[in-house]
Design a protein around this motif. Structure first.
Motif, PDB file in Angstrom:
ATOM      1  N   TRP A   6      86.878 -65.201  13.982  1.00 35.24           N
ATOM      2  CA  TRP A   6      86.105 -66.357  14.441  1.00 35.24           C
ATOM      3  C   TRP A   6      85.281 -66.029  15.689  1.00 35.24           C
ATOM      4  CZ3 TRP A   6      85.282 -70.549  11.626  1.00 35.24           C
ATOM      5  CH2 TRP A   6      86.204 -70.903  10.641  1.00 35.24           C
ATOM      6  N   THR A   7      85.882 -65.323  16.637  1.00 38.29           N
ATOM      7  CA  THR A   7      85.166 -64.992  17.876  1.00 38.29           C
ATOM      8  C   THR A   7      83.986 -64.085  17.598  1.00 38.29           C
ATOM      9  OG1 THR A   7      87.264 -65.161  19.084  1.00 38.29           O
ATOM     10  CG2 THR A   7      85.429 -64.088  20.212  1.00 38.29           C
ATOM     11  N   LEU A   8      84.182 -63.094  16.749  1.00 37.62           N
ATOM     12  CA  LEU A   8      83.092 -62.203  16.383  1.00 37.62           C
ATOM     13  C   LEU A   8      81.981 -62.974  15.687  1.00 37.62           C
ATOM     14  CD1 LEU A   8      81.877 -59.386  16.150  1.00 37.62           C
ATOM     15  CD2 LEU A   8      83.216 -59.049  14.046  1.00 37.62           C
ATOM     16  N   ALA A   9      82.338 -63.937  14.862  1.00 37.60           N
ATOM     17  CA  ALA A   9      81.327 -64.768  14.200  1.00 37.60           C
ATOM     18  C   ALA A   9      80.477 -65.490  15.233  1.00 37.60           C
ATOM     19  CB  ALA A   9      81.998 -65.767  13.266  1.00 37.60           C
ATOM     20  N   GLY A  10      81.117 -66.020  16.273  1.00 38.02           N
ATOM     21  CA  GLY A  10      80.374 -66.702  17.330  1.00 38.02           C
ATOM     22  C   GLY A  10      79.449 -65.768  18.079  1.00 38.02           C
ATOM     23  N   LEU A  11      79.918 -64.551  18.364  1.00 31.32           N
ATOM     24  CA  LEU A  11      79.079 -63.572  19.050  1.00 31.32           C
ATOM     25  C   LEU A  11      77.863 -63.191  18.212  1.00 31.32           C
ATOM     26  CD1 LEU A  11      81.755 -61.157  20.601  1.00 31.32           C
ATOM     27  CD2 LEU A  11      80.531 -63.028  21.722  1.00 31.32           C
ATOM     28  N   LEU A  12      78.067 -63.035  16.913  1.00 31.32           N
ATOM     29  CA  LEU A  12      76.956 -62.671  16.031  1.00 31.32           C
ATOM     30  C   LEU A  12      75.933 -63.796  15.936  1.00 31.32           C
ATOM     31  CD1 LEU A  12      78.869 -60.857  13.145  1.00 31.32           C
ATOM     32  CD2 LEU A  12      77.400 -59.817  14.886  1.00 31.32           C
ATOM     33  N   ILE A  13      76.406 -65.027  15.893  1.00 33.44           N
ATOM     34  CA  ILE A  13      75.486 -66.172  15.848  1.00 33.44           C
ATOM     35  C   ILE A  13      74.621 -66.194  17.103  1.00 33.44           C
ATOM     36  CG2 ILE A  13      75.353 -68.689  15.934  1.00 33.44           C
ATOM     37  CD1 ILE A  13      77.918 -68.699  14.190  1.00 33.44           C
ATOM     38  N   SER A  14      75.255 -66.057  18.250  1.00 28.88           N
ATOM     39  CA  SER A  14      74.503 -66.077  19.501  1.00 28.88           C
ATOM     40  C   SER A  14      73.551 -64.892  19.594  1.00 28.88           C
ATOM     41  CB  SER A  14      75.463 -66.070  20.695  1.00 28.88           C
ATOM     42  OG  SER A  14      76.145 -67.305  20.798  1.00 28.88           O
ATOM     43  N   PHE A  15      73.963 -63.747  19.058  1.00 27.24           N
ATOM     44  CA  PHE A  15      73.112 -62.558  19.103  1.00 27.24           C
ATOM     45  C   PHE A  15      71.832 -62.768  18.300  1.00 27.24           C
ATOM     46  CE2 PHE A  15      71.826 -58.452  17.236  1.00 27.24           C
ATOM     47  CZ  PHE A  15      71.559 -57.738  18.393  1.00 27.24           C
ATOM     48  N   VAL A  16      71.969 -63.238  17.078  1.00 24.08           N
ATOM     49  CA  VAL A  16      70.791 -63.441  16.216  1.00 24.08           C
ATOM     50  C   VAL A  16      69.950 -64.610  16.721  1.00 24.08           C
ATOM     51  CG1 VAL A  16      70.026 -64.008  13.882  1.00 24.08           C
ATOM     52  CG2 VAL A  16      71.952 -62.439  14.219  1.00 24.08           C
ATOM     53  N   ALA A  17      70.624 -65.716  17.049  1.00 24.75           N
ATOM     54  CA  ALA A  17      69.894 -66.895  17.524  1.00 24.75           C
ATOM     55  C   ALA A  17      69.169 -66.595  18.832  1.00 24.75           C
ATOM     56  CB  ALA A  17      70.856 -68.063  17.710  1.00 24.75           C
ATOM     57  N   GLY A  18      69.815 -65.846  19.705  1.00 28.23           N
ATOM     58  CA  GLY A  18      69.185 -65.502  20.968  1.00 28.23           C
ATOM     59  C   GLY A  18      67.936 -64.664  20.775  1.00 28.23           C
ATOM     60  N   ALA A  19      67.970 -63.748  19.819  1.00 27.26           N
ATOM     61  CA  ALA A  19      66.786 -62.936  19.534  1.00 27.26           C
ATOM     62  C   ALA A  19      65.617 -63.818  19.106  1.00 27.26           C
ATOM     63  CB  ALA A  19      67.114 -61.903  18.455  1.00 27.26           C
ATOM     64  N   VAL A  20      65.898 -64.779  18.234  1.00 27.82           N
ATOM     65  CA  VAL A  20      64.856 -65.719  17.794  1.00 27.82           C
ATOM     66  C   VAL A  20      64.311 -66.501  18.981  1.00 27.82           C
ATOM     67  CG1 VAL A  20      64.396 -67.759  16.380  1.00 27.82           C
ATOM     68  CG2 VAL A  20      65.822 -65.907  15.469  1.00 27.82           C
ATOM     69  N   ALA A  21      65.221 -66.979  19.829  1.00 23.01           N
ATOM     70  CA  ALA A  21      64.817 -67.784  20.985  1.00 23.01           C
ATOM     71  C   ALA A  21      63.967 -66.981  21.960  1.00 23.01           C
ATOM     72  CB  ALA A  21      66.053 -68.341  21.688  1.00 23.01           C
ATOM     73  N   MET A  22      64.334 -65.718  22.202  1.00 20.53           N
ATOM     74  CA  MET A  22      63.574 -64.903  23.157  1.00 20.53           C
ATOM     75  C   MET A  22      62.157 -64.622  22.654  1.00 20.53           C
ATOM     76  SD  MET A  22      65.670 -64.707  25.600  1.00 20.53           S
ATOM     77  CE  MET A  22      66.541 -66.177  24.999  1.00 20.53           C
ATOM     78  N   VAL A  23      62.033 -64.326  21.383  1.00 19.01           N
ATOM     79  CA  VAL A  23      60.694 -64.097  20.825  1.00 19.01           C
ATOM     80  C   VAL A  23      59.852 -65.368  20.936  1.00 19.01           C
ATOM     81  CG1 VAL A  23      59.407 -63.609  18.708  1.00 19.01           C
ATOM     82  CG2 VAL A  23      61.439 -62.257  19.278  1.00 19.01           C
ATOM     83  N   ALA A  24      60.456 -66.505  20.621  1.00 21.05           N
ATOM     84  CA  ALA A  24      59.726 -67.775  20.710  1.00 21.05           C
ATOM     85  C   ALA A  24      59.340 -68.091  22.154  1.00 21.05           C
ATOM     86  CB  ALA A  24      60.572 -68.908  20.134  1.00 21.05           C
ATOM     87  N   LEU A  25      60.240 -67.819  23.090  1.00 19.80           N
ATOM     88  CA  LEU A  25      59.937 -68.070  24.501  1.00 19.80           C
ATOM     89  C   LEU A  25      58.783 -67.188  24.971  1.00 19.80           C
ATOM     90  CD1 LEU A  25      60.594 -69.418  27.206  1.00 19.80           C
ATOM     91  CD2 LEU A  25      62.288 -67.607  27.607  1.00 19.80           C
ATOM     92  N   ALA A  26      58.813 -65.916  24.592  1.00 21.39           N
ATOM     93  CA  ALA A  26      57.733 -65.007  24.981  1.00 21.39           C
ATOM     94  C   ALA A  26      56.397 -65.464  24.395  1.00 21.39           C
ATOM     95  CB  ALA A  26      58.060 -63.587  24.519  1.00 21.39           C
TER      96      ALA A  26
END
Length: 373
Positions: free
Chosen positions: A100-120
């Motif tokens: 479960w914890t790894l699943a949460g880390l992976l979600i944040s990793f992928v979602a964060g990448a999307v968010a950073m590109v959108a912010l830039a």
């Protein structure tokens, strides 16, 4: 505008490079820092160091639903405060990832990448050129950016909310409304985003025929409230859960400040956390005033409603963490740090030297299991 001697910027690649580098840096910090702080004691496994506070509560909802763990002595009354978007995503990813914890880390990793590109891209869209990577760096250095790494809902919210805002800026209202509805599934902050989009729509004097799309971001909140009404007869279960789980209710802002100030004057880690809460409130109020001065009305509504709700709570809680969702703050920092006048080249460097150490400290503190916001 680029010159013939200046190649066009690859905004997405710049954002992803910063994001991946920062994730690697946190992994290194987790490995090296945990060993350095252990004092010879046994170091907890890597994944266990990220299974604290809301991470565990979100996992509980994903695994058992809002009734909580049936093996617990009594149900956690605070669980309905968490909107269903992150637990549902956790449950889906857990189908393929056993931990479960790894699943949460992976979600944040992928979602964060999307968010950073959108912010830039949002920063580059609003200008000046070169603001994109600076906005991303400003966000990644924010003292509470550890919550973009662990399995919290911030990264997933931003992955919907920032693209929604960018779509609205470009006049793509069906896309903006659909993405904002996704953000509304993650946090109550989606309500403030929905209201800000309405202000953005009418200040830009868009075609009235597209106004109907602005209803869409409110639908998840209505459905979530209806769900809990069917369970408990309470349309505002998510609000009452805040009161039951954390003692948060509305008070006059000076009452909240006095309570938080008294807690900040104590000793230990919690006192330090409340000092950061006060600092976060100062930043929030300052940002609201700047947005008001600049007449950025939609951003003023988005940030102002959040700051107002946070400083009128019974005590300050998670204000610096909530600032992760205030992308207008990072756009302003990026704009101030974009080369022009001589002093501008120092803005990002000074910002990094001031807040960077706090980010490292809070990351280590979170991994140690202490409350940081």
């Amino acid at each position: 505008m680029t010159t013939p001697l200046e190649p066009p910027r690859d905004t997405a690649m710049e954002a992803l490079t910063l994001w991946l580098s920062s994730r690697l840096g946190i992994v290194v910090l987790a490995v090296v820092g945990a060993g350095a702080m252990s004092g010879g004691d046994t170091v907890a496994p890597f994944l266990e160091r990220w299974k604290h506070w809301d991470t565990q509560l979100l996992i509980t909802i994903a695994e058992h639903g809002y009734g909580g763990d049936p093996a617990a002595a009594e149900p956690d009354k605070g669980l309905p405060a968490f909107f269903p978007g992150m637990p549902l995503t956790l449950r889906a990813v857990h189908t393929f990832v056993g931990d479960w914890t790894l699943a949460g880390l992976l979600i944040s990793f992928v979602a964060g990448a999307v968010a950073m590109v959108a912010l830039a891209r949002l920063a580059e869209f609003e200008g000046p050129p070169g603001a994109g990577w600076r906005a991303v760096l400003a966000l990644l250095l924010w003292p509470m950016s550890v919550f973009l790494f662990t399995g919290y809902s911030e990264a997933l919210f931003l992955a919907f909310a920032i693209p929604a805002w960018l779509a609205a800026r470009r006049g793509h209202w069906p896309l903006a409304a659909g993405l904002a509805a996704g953000a509304s599934c993650m946090r109550i902050t989606g309500l403030f985003l929905a209201l800000a989009l309405i202000v953005e729509f009418f200040t830009r004097r868009q075609a009235v025929r597209q106004a109907a799309w602005l209803v869409l971001p409110f639908v998840p909140l209505v459905l979530y409230s209806a769900y809990h009404y069917s369970r408990s007869g309470d349309w505002l279960a998510w609000k009452h859960a805040q009161e039951a789980g954390w003692g948060r209710h509305m008070v006059w802002p000076w009452e909240s400040l006095i309570t938080t100030w008294n807690s900040a004057m104590g000793e230990g880690r919690f006192a330090w956390a409340f000092r950061l809460e006060i600092a976060g409130a100062v930043v929030g109020v300052g940002l609201v005033l700047v947005l008001l001065y600049l007449r950025r009305w939609s951003e003023f509504v988005y940030v102002g409603l959040q700051v107002g709700a946070l400083v009128c709570s019974a005590y300050y809680l998670s204000i610096p963490r909530s600032a992760l969702l205030w992308w207008p703050l990072f756009l302003l920092i990026a704009r101030a740090g974009t080369p022009g006048a001589r002093w501008r080249q120092w803005v990002i460097l000074v910002y990094a030297l001031v807040v960077g150490p706090l980010m490292v400290l809070n990351t280590l503190t979170f991994m140690d299991g202490a409350w940081v916001g």
